[in-house]
Write an enzyme that holds these catalytic residues in place. Structure first.
Site, PDB file in Angstrom:
ATOM      1  N   ARG A   9       0.843  -1.202   0.000  1.00 54.93           N
ATOM      2  CA  ARG A   9       0.000   0.000   0.000  1.00 54.93           C
ATOM      3  C   ARG A   9       0.879   1.252   0.000  1.00 54.93           C
ATOM      4  NH1 ARG A   9       2.489   2.430   3.060  1.00 54.93           N
ATOM      5  NH2 ARG A   9       2.552   2.391   5.314  1.00 54.93           N
ATOM      6  N   GLY A 104      11.273  -3.063   2.963  1.00 54.43           N
ATOM      7  CA  GLY A 104      11.830  -2.036   3.860  1.00 54.43           C
ATOM      8  C   GLY A 104      11.800  -0.661   3.232  1.00 54.43           C
ATOM      9  N   SER A 108       4.741  -1.284   3.034  1.00 49.65           N
ATOM     10  CA  SER A 108       4.027  -2.345   3.753  1.00 49.65           C
ATOM     11  C   SER A 108       4.282  -3.740   3.223  1.00 49.65           C
ATOM     12  CB  SER A 108       2.525  -2.068   3.768  1.00 49.65           C
ATOM     13  OG  SER A 108       2.286  -0.941   4.521  1.00 49.65           O
ATOM     14  N   SER A 109       5.533  -4.018   2.888  1.00 48.24           N
ATOM     15  CA  SER A 109       5.847  -5.388   2.464  1.00 48.24           C
ATOM     16  C   SER A 109       5.586  -6.357   3.616  1.00 48.24           C
ATOM     17  CB  SER A 109       7.297  -5.490   1.987  1.00 48.24           C
ATOM     18  OG  SER A 109       8.183  -4.998   2.964  1.00 48.24           O
ATOM     19  N   ASP A 154      -1.998  -0.160   7.651  1.00 50.61           N
ATOM     20  CA  ASP A 154      -1.443  -0.983   6.573  1.00 50.61           C
ATOM     21  C   ASP A 154      -2.274  -2.247   6.390  1.00 50.61           C
ATOM     22  OD1 ASP A 154       0.434   0.970   6.896  1.00 50.61           O
ATOM     23  OD2 ASP A 154       1.953  -0.336   7.774  1.00 50.61           O
ATOM     24  N   TYR A 202       9.913   5.731  15.732  1.00 49.06           N
ATOM     25  CA  TYR A 202       8.477   5.476  15.601  1.00 49.06           C
ATOM     26  C   TYR A 202       7.843   5.281  16.984  1.00 49.06           C
ATOM     27  CZ  TYR A 202       4.096   3.417  13.887  1.00 49.06           C
ATOM     28  OH  TYR A 202       2.759   3.164  13.631  1.00 49.06           O
TER      29      TYR A 202
HETATM   30  C1  GLA Z   1       3.774   2.652   9.550  1.00 52.47           C
HETATM   31  C2  GLA Z   1       2.816   1.917  10.478  1.00 52.47           C
HETATM   32  C3  GLA Z   1       1.390   2.438  10.304  1.00 52.47           C
HETATM   33  C4  GLA Z   1       1.339   3.964  10.418  1.00 52.47           C
HETATM   34  C5  GLA Z   1       2.401   4.610   9.534  1.00 52.47           C
HETATM   35  C6  GLA Z   1       2.474   6.113   9.732  1.00 52.47           C
HETATM   36  O1  GLA Z   1       3.480   2.349   8.218  1.00 52.47           O
HETATM   37  O2  GLA Z   1       2.849   0.533  10.205  1.00 52.47           O
HETATM   38  O3  GLA Z   1       0.541   1.843  11.240  1.00 52.47           O
HETATM   39  O4  GLA Z   1       1.457   4.381  11.747  1.00 52.47           O
HETATM   40  O5  GLA Z   1       3.685   4.060   9.773  1.00 52.47           O
HETATM   41  O6  GLA Z   1       1.311   6.706   9.273  1.00 52.47           O
END
Ligand code: GLA
Length: 322
Positions: A9, A104, A108-109, A154, A202
């Site tokens: 995504r 990476g 969203s792999s 994701d 994060y």
């Molecule tokens: C990563 C996390 C998501 C979201 C984004 C930032 O992709 O997996 O859940 O928090 O960062 O929007």
């Protein structure tokens, strides 16, 4: 032979809002992770990946996915473990993982791999689990496998997305509204630099949001007026990003529906600078890449996308000949 393909995504707008129950607008990509193989009678999962040196061998049932080696197997083990906790019987499996997604890169792999594993493991019983429950299961798997306290964006986008549409997700209600991206718009994704959220800031941002919520209550309900109660300058900036980003998601979705592309592009710009200055999840290389993309006069807006600290930028362009 069974084969399941699951897309990655890209997030058009709404970053670092999901873990406080806010709004996000990601869309599935036309790049996929595919698992192909056969079920077996022995209680083991054997997977090879075309992108990894070492295969994974996981004995069922999985109790602790966080100790599985090699590390990419933790996402697989996380999902198998969550299915076990649900009381789901999972057969053995032997197969191969391939992907056209950069790994990476903030596309969203890992979530794509999780959803693919869940769909393979559930097989004919896939329909027993709603898209939302599937996404929640894979989010829990990711937490346990990687230790990164990610939100639901994701997994829910990937589980419920439709090609050509973005998913407007209310991450508190877990409701999904599909927003068709008009044919005269093109979404551009550019890979800029490798990143991992593990060991990044994060988790610090998630912790900042918990601090803010102790002061002003749920961020998803907060307005600009509430920001005055936050004296700590760092927390004030973090909250300003989240509150303004939630509003930008609403405004951007409306602008796309109304075909007001100029405004949509501006909201993307505002989102980028809010993430760069207030949320501090960009860096100079990502900022420069965004500015470079904007030198193309057909580009309406561009921003860093996903967790940040590197990864990809996303842009919106009016399609040529439209
Ligand atoms: C990563 C996390 C998501 C979201 C984004 C930032 O992709 O997996 O859940 O928090 O960062 O929007």
């Amino acid at each position: 032979m069974i084969s399941v393909s699951v897309p990655g995504r890209v997030n058009l707008i709404g970053d670092h809002t999901d873990y406080t129950g806010g709004l996000v607008l990601p869309m599935p990509l036309d790049q996929y992770t595919t698992i192909t193989g056969t079920t077996t009678d022995e209680p083991m999962w054997h997977l090879r990946s075309a992108d990894e040196d070492l295969p994974v061998t996981i004995a069922l049932p999985v109790i602790d996915p966080s100790v599985v080696e090699p590390r990419w197997g933790r996402y697989v083990a996380g999902v198998l473990s969550e299915l076990h906790l649900l009381g789901q019987r999972v057969s053995g499996f032997r197969g191969t993982v391939t992907t056209t997604l950069p790994i990476g890169a903030g596309l969203s792999s890992s979530a794509a791999l999780e959803i693919a594993v869940a769909r393979i493991a559930l097989g004919d019983t896939s329909h027993n689990l709603s898209e939302t429950d599937l996404a929640l299961l894979c989010q829990r798997a990711e937490h346990r496998a990687s230790g990164v306290p990610c939100g639901i964006m994701d997994q829910l986008c990937i589980a419920s997305g439709k090609p050509g549409s973005a998913t407007l997700i209310d991450c508190h209600a877990l409701s999904v509204t599909h927003i068709v991206i008009p044919k005269d718009l093109e979404v551009i994704v550019q890979f800029i630099s490798q990143r991992t959220l593990l060991g990044s800031e994060y988790a610090d941002r998630v912790a900042d949001c918990h601090e803010i919520e102790k002061l002003i209550g749920p961020l998803r309900l907060a307005t600009e007026n509430d920001l005055g109660q936050i004296n700590n300058p760092r927390l004030h900036r973090r909250a300003r990003h989240v509150v303004s980003e939630n509003q930008r998601v609403r405004d951007f979705a409306q602008a796309i529906i109304a075909k007001d592309y100029g405004s949509a592009g501006e909201f993307m710009q505002q989102s980028h600078w809010s993430l760069a200055k207030d949320y501090e999840t960009s860096n100079e290389i990502m900022d420069q890449a965004v500015q470079q993309l904007l030198t193309d006069p057909t580009v309406l807006g561009a921003r860093i996308t996903g967790g940040g600290f590197g990864g990809c930028i996303v842009g919106l362009r009016r399609r040529k000949n439209s």
